[in-house]
Write a protein that holds these residues in place. Structure first.
Motif, short mmCIF file in Angstrom:
data_model
loop_
_atom_site.label_atom_id
_atom_site.label_comp_id
_atom_site.label_asym_id
_atom_site.label_seq_id
_atom_site.Cartn_x
_atom_site.Cartn_y
_atom_site.Cartn_z
N TRP A 28 0.85 -1.20 0.00
CA TRP A 28 0.00 0.00 0.00
C TRP A 28 0.88 1.25 0.00
O TRP A 28 0.64 2.19 -0.76
CB TRP A 28 -0.92 0.01 1.22
CG TRP A 28 -1.94 1.10 1.16
CD1 TRP A 28 -3.22 1.03 0.67
CD2 TRP A 28 -1.77 2.48 1.59
NE1 TRP A 28 -3.85 2.24 0.76
CE2 TRP A 28 -2.98 3.16 1.32
CE3 TRP A 28 -0.72 3.17 2.17
CZ2 TRP A 28 -3.16 4.51 1.61
CZ3 TRP A 28 -0.88 4.53 2.45
CH2 TRP A 28 -2.09 5.18 2.18
N VAL A 29 1.89 1.25 0.85
CA VAL A 29 2.81 2.38 0.90
C VAL A 29 3.54 2.54 -0.44
O VAL A 29 3.71 3.65 -0.95
CB VAL A 29 3.84 2.22 2.05
CG1 VAL A 29 4.90 3.32 1.98
CG2 VAL A 29 3.14 2.24 3.40
N GLY A 30 3.92 1.40 -1.03
CA GLY A 30 4.60 1.45 -2.31
C GLY A 30 3.74 2.02 -3.42
O GLY A 30 4.17 2.89 -4.18
N VAL A 31 2.50 1.55 -3.51
CA VAL A 31 1.60 1.97 -4.58
C VAL A 31 1.10 3.41 -4.39
O VAL A 31 1.05 4.20 -5.34
CB VAL A 31 0.39 1.01 -4.69
CG1 VAL A 31 -0.70 1.59 -5.59
CG2 VAL A 31 0.84 -0.34 -5.24
N HIS A 32 0.77 3.77 -3.15
CA HIS A 32 0.13 5.07 -2.91
C HIS A 32 1.10 6.19 -2.56
O HIS A 32 0.83 7.36 -2.85
CB HIS A 32 -0.92 4.93 -1.80
CG HIS A 32 -2.09 4.09 -2.20
ND1 HIS A 32 -3.11 4.56 -2.99
CD2 HIS A 32 -2.40 2.79 -1.93
CE1 HIS A 32 -4.00 3.60 -3.19
NE2 HIS A 32 -3.59 2.51 -2.56
N GLU A 33 2.20 5.85 -1.92
CA GLU A 33 3.15 6.88 -1.50
C GLU A 33 4.45 6.87 -2.33
O GLU A 33 5.21 7.83 -2.29
CB GLU A 33 3.50 6.71 -0.01
CG GLU A 33 2.28 6.74 0.91
CD GLU A 33 1.55 8.08 0.88
OE1 GLU A 33 2.21 9.11 0.62
OE2 GLU A 33 0.32 8.08 1.09
N HIS A 34 4.70 5.77 -3.03
CA HIS A 34 5.88 5.64 -3.91
C HIS A 34 7.21 5.75 -3.17
O HIS A 34 8.22 6.09 -3.79
CB HIS A 34 5.83 6.68 -5.03
CG HIS A 34 4.52 6.76 -5.74
ND1 HIS A 34 3.93 5.68 -6.35
CD2 HIS A 34 3.67 7.81 -5.92
CE1 HIS A 34 2.78 6.04 -6.89
NE2 HIS A 34 2.59 7.33 -6.64
N VAL A 35 7.21 5.47 -1.87
CA VAL A 35 8.47 5.57 -1.12
C VAL A 35 9.15 4.20 -0.98
O VAL A 35 10.29 4.12 -0.54
CB VAL A 35 8.24 6.18 0.29
CG1 VAL A 35 7.77 7.61 0.17
CG2 VAL A 35 7.26 5.35 1.11
N ASN A 48 13.73 -0.71 -6.62
CA ASN A 48 12.87 -1.85 -6.34
C ASN A 48 13.65 -2.99 -5.70
O ASN A 48 13.22 -3.58 -4.71
CB ASN A 48 12.22 -2.34 -7.63
CG ASN A 48 11.50 -3.66 -7.46
OD1 ASN A 48 10.52 -3.78 -6.74
ND2 ASN A 48 12.01 -4.70 -8.11
N TYR A 49 14.83 -3.29 -6.25
CA TYR A 49 15.61 -4.43 -5.76
C TYR A 49 16.25 -4.14 -4.40
O TYR A 49 16.34 -5.03 -3.55
CB TYR A 49 16.65 -4.82 -6.80
CG TYR A 49 16.04 -5.20 -8.13
CD1 TYR A 49 15.22 -6.32 -8.24
CD2 TYR A 49 16.23 -4.41 -9.26
CE1 TYR A 49 14.62 -6.65 -9.45
CE2 TYR A 49 15.64 -4.74 -10.47
CZ TYR A 49 14.83 -5.86 -10.56
OH TYR A 49 14.24 -6.19 -11.75
N VAL A 50 16.67 -2.89 -4.21
CA VAL A 50 17.23 -2.51 -2.91
C VAL A 50 16.15 -2.63 -1.83
O VAL A 50 16.37 -3.21 -0.76
CB VAL A 50 17.78 -1.07 -2.95
CG1 VAL A 50 18.21 -0.62 -1.55
CG2 VAL A 50 18.96 -0.97 -3.92
N GLY A 61 9.29 1.96 -5.71
CA GLY A 61 9.25 2.85 -6.86
C GLY A 61 7.82 3.17 -7.23
O GLY A 61 6.89 2.94 -6.46
N ARG A 62 7.63 3.69 -8.44
CA ARG A 62 6.27 4.03 -8.91
C ARG A 62 5.71 2.84 -9.70
O ARG A 62 6.22 2.52 -10.78
CB ARG A 62 6.31 5.28 -9.79
CG ARG A 62 6.73 6.56 -9.05
CD ARG A 62 6.77 7.75 -9.99
NE ARG A 62 5.48 7.99 -10.62
CZ ARG A 62 4.49 8.69 -10.06
NH1 ARG A 62 4.65 9.21 -8.85
NH2 ARG A 62 3.36 8.88 -10.69
N TYR A 63 4.68 2.23 -9.16
CA TYR A 63 4.09 1.07 -9.83
C TYR A 63 2.61 0.94 -9.49
O TYR A 63 2.13 1.54 -8.53
CB TYR A 63 4.83 -0.22 -9.43
CG TYR A 63 4.67 -0.62 -7.98
CD1 TYR A 63 3.85 -1.68 -7.61
CD2 TYR A 63 5.35 0.06 -6.96
CE1 TYR A 63 3.70 -2.05 -6.28
CE2 TYR A 63 5.22 -0.30 -5.63
CZ TYR A 63 4.39 -1.36 -5.30
OH TYR A 63 4.25 -1.73 -3.98
#
Length: 220
Positions: A81-88, A176-178, A91-93
Motif C-alpha cells: 500500500w505504501v509502495g503503490v500510494h506513497e511511492h516511497v 525496487n531491488y534494494v 518505486g512508482r508502480y
C-alpha cells in the motif's frame, strides 16, 4: 514408528508432486496462446493452492503458525500500500488485473504471495549449512531479490503489475531491488523470531520450482 515415518514421507511426496505438477500445467497453459487468458484468470487460485500445500506440509501446525501467517500477510499488504500510494518503497508502480480482487488498489493475493515467498525462503535457508541467524536472513533476502529479478519481466508482460514514470510503462528500477532486499530481510527476521523447528523440503522445493517456472516463462 515406521508407519509414522512412512506417512510423513508420503505427505511430503504428495505436497512436492502437487507443486511440481501444477507448475508444469501452468507452463503448458502459458505456452499455448489460446489458453493464456484462462490461465491468467486462475493465477489467484494457483496461489491459494500453493498456500494450502504449505499449510498442509508444515509440521506442528499451531496458533503460532497462524499468527506468523497473519503478521506476514498484513505486513505485505501494508508495504505494498505504501509502495503503490506513497511511492516511497519499490518505486512508482500499479497492480494489474492478474492477481485478482483488490483492496485499496492492492491485490489481496499479494499478501498470500509475501507469505509464500518469506516462508519458502526461510525454510530454504534452514537447509543451508549456515547456523548464524544473521547470515541466514541475509542469504534468504538475497534469494528473494534474485527471484524478483527473474519474475519482473514476466509479471510486467502478463499484467501482474506495471512500472510507471510520467505515464510510461518501464522495467523495474534499481530502487525496487534494494527495497525488496530490505523488506525481505525484515520479514525473514520475523520468520527467525518465530523459531519454527526445521521443516520438510516442501517449501524449499516451491522456491526452487518458482525459479524454474519464471525463467521458462520468459519464453512463453
Amino acid at each position: 514408528m515406521e508407519r509414522q515415518k512412512g506417512l510423513k514421507l508420503n505427505k511430503i511426496t504428495i505436497a512436492i508432486l502437487i507443486i511440481v505438477v501444477f507448475h508444469i500445467v501452468g507452463l503448458i497453459g502459458f505456452f499455448i496462446p489460446a489458453l493464456q487468458p484462462l490461465f491468467l484468470k486462475i493465477v489467484p487460485f494457483h496461489l491459494l493452492l500453493m498456500l494450502a500445500v504449505i499449510i498442509y506440509s508444515h509440521e506442528a501446525r499451531s496458533f503460532k503458525f497462524l499468527i506468523f501467517f497473519i503478521v506476514v500477510f498484513v505486513l505485505g499488504l501494508l508495504v505494498e500500500w505504501v509502495g503503490v500510494h506513497e511511492h516511497v518503497i519499490f518505486g512508482r508502480y500499479v497492480y494489474g488485473k492478474t492477481l485478482g480482487i483488490k483492496l485499496s488498489d492492492i491485490p489481496l493475493m499479494i499478501g498470500v504471495n509475501w507469505f509464500l515467498l518469506v516462508y519458502s525462503a526461510g525454510v530454504l535457508v534452514q537447509w543451508s549449512p549456515f547456523k548464524n541467524p544473521f547470515i541466514k536472513v541475509v542469504l534468504g533476502a538475497a534469494v528473494l531479490v534474485l527471484l524478483d529479478m527473474v519474475i519482473e519481466p514476466v509479471a510486467v508482460r502478463f499484467d501482474y503489475w506495471a512500472w510507471l514514470s510520467a505515464g510510461s510503462y518501464l522495467t523495474a528500477p534499481l530502487k525496487n531491488y534494494v527495497d525488496w532486499f530490505l523488506v525481505s530481510l525484515a520479514m525473514l527476521v520475523v520468520f527467525e523470531l518465530f523459531q519454527f523447528k526445521k521443516q520438510s523440503q516442501v517449501a524449499a522445493v516451491l522456491m526452487l520450482t518458482q525459479f524454474v517456472f519464471f525463467i521458462l516463462m520468459r519464453w512463453a
